[in-house]
Design a protein around this motif. Structure first.
Motif, PDB file in Angstrom:
ATOM      1  N   ALA A  89      -1.079  47.540 -13.576  1.00 38.17           N
ATOM      2  CA  ALA A  89      -2.531  47.493 -13.385  1.00 38.17           C
ATOM      3  C   ALA A  89      -3.256  47.535 -14.729  1.00 38.17           C
ATOM      4  O   ALA A  89      -4.228  46.792 -14.942  1.00 38.17           O
ATOM      5  N   LEU A  90      -2.792  48.385 -15.631  1.00 40.94           N
ATOM      6  CA  LEU A  90      -3.371  48.483 -16.974  1.00 40.94           C
ATOM      7  C   LEU A  90      -3.288  47.133 -17.678  1.00 40.94           C
ATOM      8  O   LEU A  90      -4.277  46.639 -18.232  1.00 40.94           O
ATOM      9  N   HIS A  91      -2.127  46.518 -17.649  1.00 34.74           N
ATOM     10  CA  HIS A  91      -1.933  45.231 -18.321  1.00 34.74           C
ATOM     11  C   HIS A  91      -2.834  44.160 -17.707  1.00 34.74           C
ATOM     12  O   HIS A  91      -3.457  43.371 -18.427  1.00 34.74           O
ATOM     13  N   ALA A  92      -2.916  44.133 -16.384  1.00 36.38           N
ATOM     14  CA  ALA A  92      -3.755  43.137 -15.707  1.00 36.38           C
ATOM     15  C   ALA A  92      -5.227  43.293 -16.101  1.00 36.38           C
ATOM     16  O   ALA A  92      -5.927  42.300 -16.326  1.00 36.38           O
ATOM     17  N   LYS A  93      -5.695  44.534 -16.208  1.00 44.59           N
ATOM     18  CA  LYS A  93      -7.086  44.773 -16.622  1.00 44.59           C
ATOM     19  C   LYS A  93      -7.323  44.279 -18.043  1.00 44.59           C
ATOM     20  O   LYS A  93      -8.356  43.669 -18.342  1.00 44.59           O
ATOM     21  N   LEU A  94      -6.367  44.547 -18.925  1.00 46.54           N
ATOM     22  CA  LEU A  94      -6.522  44.079 -20.306  1.00 46.54           C
ATOM     23  C   LEU A  94      -6.424  42.554 -20.391  1.00 46.54           C
ATOM     24  O   LEU A  94      -7.110  41.933 -21.205  1.00 46.54           O
ATOM     25  N   GLN A  95      -5.608  41.934 -19.546  1.00 40.88           N
ATOM     26  CA  GLN A  95      -5.542  40.472 -19.521  1.00 40.88           C
ATOM     27  C   GLN A  95      -6.903  39.875 -19.178  1.00 40.88           C
ATOM     28  O   GLN A  95      -7.321  38.891 -19.787  1.00 40.88           O
ATOM     29  N   VAL A  96      -7.577  40.470 -18.203  1.00 40.78           N
ATOM     30  CA  VAL A  96      -8.914  39.986 -17.832  1.00 40.78           C
ATOM     31  C   VAL A  96      -9.860  40.148 -19.020  1.00 40.78           C
ATOM     32  O   VAL A  96     -10.610  39.231 -19.369  1.00 40.78           O
ATOM     33  N   ARG A  97      -9.801  41.297 -19.645  1.00 40.22           N
ATOM     34  CA  ARG A  97     -10.680  41.597 -20.778  1.00 40.22           C
ATOM     35  C   ARG A  97     -10.454  40.635 -21.952  1.00 40.22           C
ATOM     36  O   ARG A  97     -11.390  40.208 -22.610  1.00 40.22           O
ATOM     37  N   PHE A  98      -9.198  40.308 -22.222  1.00 43.77           N
ATOM     38  CA  PHE A  98      -8.845  39.461 -23.370  1.00 43.77           C
ATOM     39  C   PHE A  98      -8.664  37.989 -23.020  1.00 43.77           C
ATOM     40  O   PHE A  98      -8.233  37.208 -23.870  1.00 43.77           O
ATOM     41  N   LYS A  99      -8.977  37.594 -21.799  1.00 43.59           N
ATOM     42  CA  LYS A  99      -8.659  36.251 -21.301  1.00 43.59           C
ATOM     43  C   LYS A  99      -8.911  35.121 -22.307  1.00 43.59           C
ATOM     44  O   LYS A  99      -8.035  34.298 -22.544  1.00 43.59           O
ATOM     45  N   PRO A 100     -10.085  35.045 -22.932  1.00 41.15           N
ATOM     46  CA  PRO A 100     -10.307  33.918 -23.850  1.00 41.15           C
ATOM     47  C   PRO A 100      -9.450  33.979 -25.126  1.00 41.15           C
ATOM     48  O   PRO A 100      -9.337  32.979 -25.832  1.00 41.15           O
ATOM     49  N   LEU A 101      -8.817  35.108 -25.396  1.00 42.99           N
ATOM     50  CA  LEU A 101      -8.042  35.278 -26.625  1.00 42.99           C
ATOM     51  C   LEU A 101      -6.548  35.079 -26.416  1.00 42.99           C
ATOM     52  O   LEU A 101      -5.785  35.034 -27.384  1.00 42.99           O
ATOM     53  N   LEU A 102      -6.109  34.971 -25.158  1.00 39.84           N
ATOM     54  CA  LEU A 102      -4.674  35.016 -24.853  1.00 39.84           C
ATOM     55  C   LEU A 102      -3.958  33.682 -25.045  1.00 39.84           C
ATOM     56  O   LEU A 102      -4.434  32.639 -24.601  1.00 39.84           O
ATOM     57  N   ILE A 103      -2.778  33.774 -25.667  1.00 42.36           N
ATOM     58  CA  ILE A 103      -1.870  32.627 -25.725  1.00 42.36           C
ATOM     59  C   ILE A 103      -1.179  32.535 -24.360  1.00 42.36           C
ATOM     60  O   ILE A 103      -1.184  33.504 -23.595  1.00 42.36           O
ATOM     61  N   PRO A 104      -0.572  31.379 -24.021  1.00 46.75           N
ATOM     62  CA  PRO A 104       0.083  31.247 -22.710  1.00 46.75           C
ATOM     63  C   PRO A 104       1.081  32.362 -22.394  1.00 46.75           C
ATOM     64  O   PRO A 104       1.113  32.861 -21.266  1.00 46.75           O
ATOM     65  N   GLN A 105       1.890  32.799 -23.349  1.00 48.30           N
ATOM     66  CA  GLN A 105       2.869  33.869 -23.109  1.00 48.30           C
ATOM     67  C   GLN A 105       2.185  35.148 -22.626  1.00 48.30           C
ATOM     68  O   GLN A 105       2.689  35.843 -21.748  1.00 48.30           O
ATOM     69  N   ASP A 106       1.025  35.465 -23.185  1.00 55.72           N
ATOM     70  CA  ASP A 106       0.326  36.695 -22.829  1.00 55.72           C
ATOM     71  C   ASP A 106      -0.535  36.561 -21.570  1.00 55.72           C
ATOM     72  O   ASP A 106      -1.083  37.543 -21.085  1.00 55.72           O
ATOM     73  N   GLN A 107      -0.633  35.355 -21.027  1.00 59.42           N
ATOM     74  CA  GLN A 107      -1.344  35.143 -19.766  1.00 59.42           C
ATOM     75  C   GLN A 107      -0.430  35.378 -18.563  1.00 59.42           C
ATOM     76  O   GLN A 107      -0.900  35.495 -17.436  1.00 59.42           O
ATOM     77  N   GLN A 108       0.865  35.456 -18.809  1.00 56.57           N
ATOM     78  CA  GLN A 108       1.834  35.634 -17.727  1.00 56.57           C
ATOM     79  C   GLN A 108       1.874  37.086 -17.265  1.00 56.57           C
ATOM     80  O   GLN A 108       1.446  37.993 -17.971  1.00 56.57           O
ATOM     81  N   ARG A 109       2.425  37.268 -16.063  1.00 50.92           N
ATOM     82  CA  ARG A 109       2.640  38.617 -15.538  1.00 50.92           C
ATOM     83  C   ARG A 109       3.598  39.354 -16.479  1.00 50.92           C
ATOM     84  O   ARG A 109       4.606  38.803 -16.924  1.00 50.92           O
ATOM     85  N   LEU A 110       3.290  40.588 -16.765  1.00 52.58           N
ATOM     86  CA  LEU A 110       4.103  41.397 -17.666  1.00 52.58           C
ATOM     87  C   LEU A 110       5.467  41.689 -17.051  1.00 52.58           C
ATOM     88  O   LEU A 110       5.561  42.028 -15.868  1.00 52.58           O
ATOM     89  N   TRP A 111       6.532  41.538 -17.838  1.00 49.96           N
ATOM     90  CA  TRP A 111       7.869  42.008 -17.478  1.00 49.96           C
ATOM     91  C   TRP A 111       8.160  43.167 -18.434  1.00 49.96           C
ATOM     92  O   TRP A 111       8.652  42.984 -19.544  1.00 49.96           O
ATOM     93  N   PRO A 112       7.823  44.417 -18.008  1.00 50.84           N
ATOM     94  CA  PRO A 112       7.965  45.548 -18.919  1.00 50.84           C
ATOM     95  C   PRO A 112       9.427  45.876 -19.192  1.00 50.84           C
ATOM     96  O   PRO A 112      10.202  46.103 -18.272  1.00 50.84           O
ATOM     97  N   HIS A 113       9.765  45.910 -20.478  1.00 49.11           N
ATOM     98  CA  HIS A 113      11.134  46.199 -20.883  1.00 49.11           C
ATOM     99  C   HIS A 113      11.150  46.687 -22.326  1.00 49.11           C
ATOM    100  O   HIS A 113      10.198  46.480 -23.070  1.00 49.11           O
ATOM    101  N   ILE A 114      12.246  47.332 -22.677  1.00 47.85           N
ATOM    102  CA  ILE A 114      12.475  47.771 -24.048  1.00 47.85           C
ATOM    103  C   ILE A 114      13.803  47.161 -24.478  1.00 47.85           C
ATOM    104  O   ILE A 114      14.852  47.460 -23.899  1.00 47.85           O
ATOM    105  N   THR A 115      13.746  46.291 -25.468  1.00 52.99           N
ATOM    106  CA  THR A 115      14.923  45.576 -25.957  1.00 52.99           C
ATOM    107  C   THR A 115      15.664  46.434 -26.972  1.00 52.99           C
ATOM    108  O   THR A 115      15.062  46.924 -27.923  1.00 52.99           O
TER     109      THR A 115
END
Length: 168
Positions: A89-115
């Protein structure tokens, strides 16, 4: 030239140390510039709106618990999958807020992980995945804020940490 910003989730110290220790053991040393991290946004332009939005958002967000739910192969590496409705939910809210600034990768649904391993032959990644899965039991970690980094063509430089409100 404008800076490229990366936003990551700040996790509790014990979790950060656990994942960073694994990363230091298994990530190719010549490519390992960073501590373990959970990336929220990969490429934002340096913009006053980014800093102000993150600061305001974090000031209104309580810290929260997330589940480290499984060890996953990512082809040429290994990651721990993170599950949290609050994080999504946090990520989705920030996506809306940053929409005009986002590259295609950052417009996708978040897959939360630690590599903890990447850029190795698949046979090594598969071996480490199997090894880590043997003893793996899901556990929880804490989300404590958002960090803003500058991308430096490999390494990153921390610009600012924005802590969440403490849990009540």
């Amino acid at each position: 030239m404008s800076k490229t910003l990366i936003l990551t989730l700040i996790i509790n110290k014990e979790a950060d140390e656990y994942f960073t220790t694994l990363r230091n053991l298994h990530f190719p040393q010549h490519l390992n510039y960073l501590r373990a991290h959970l990336t929220l946004f990969h490429n934002l332009p340096e913009d006053k709106e980014v800093y102000e939005s993150v600061k305001a958002f974090c000031g209104n967000q309580q810290g929260f618990t997330m589940e480290v739910s499984e060890v996953r192969s990512i082809g040429n590496g290994v990651a721990f999958k993170i599950q949290s409705d609050t994080l999504m939910a946090l990520h989705a809210k920030l996506q809306v807020r940053f929409k005009p600034l986002l590259i295609p990768q950052d417009q996708q649904r978040l897959w939360p992980h630690i590599t903890i391993q990447n850029k190795v032959p698949a046979v090594l990644a598969n071996s480490l995945t199997a090894q880590l899965k043997e003893d793996f039991v899901p556990f929880t970690i804490e989300a404590e804020g958002i960090a803003v980094w500058e991308y430096l063509s490999g390494p990153w430089s921390l610009l600012h940490n924005y802590p969440f409100q403490k849990k009540h």
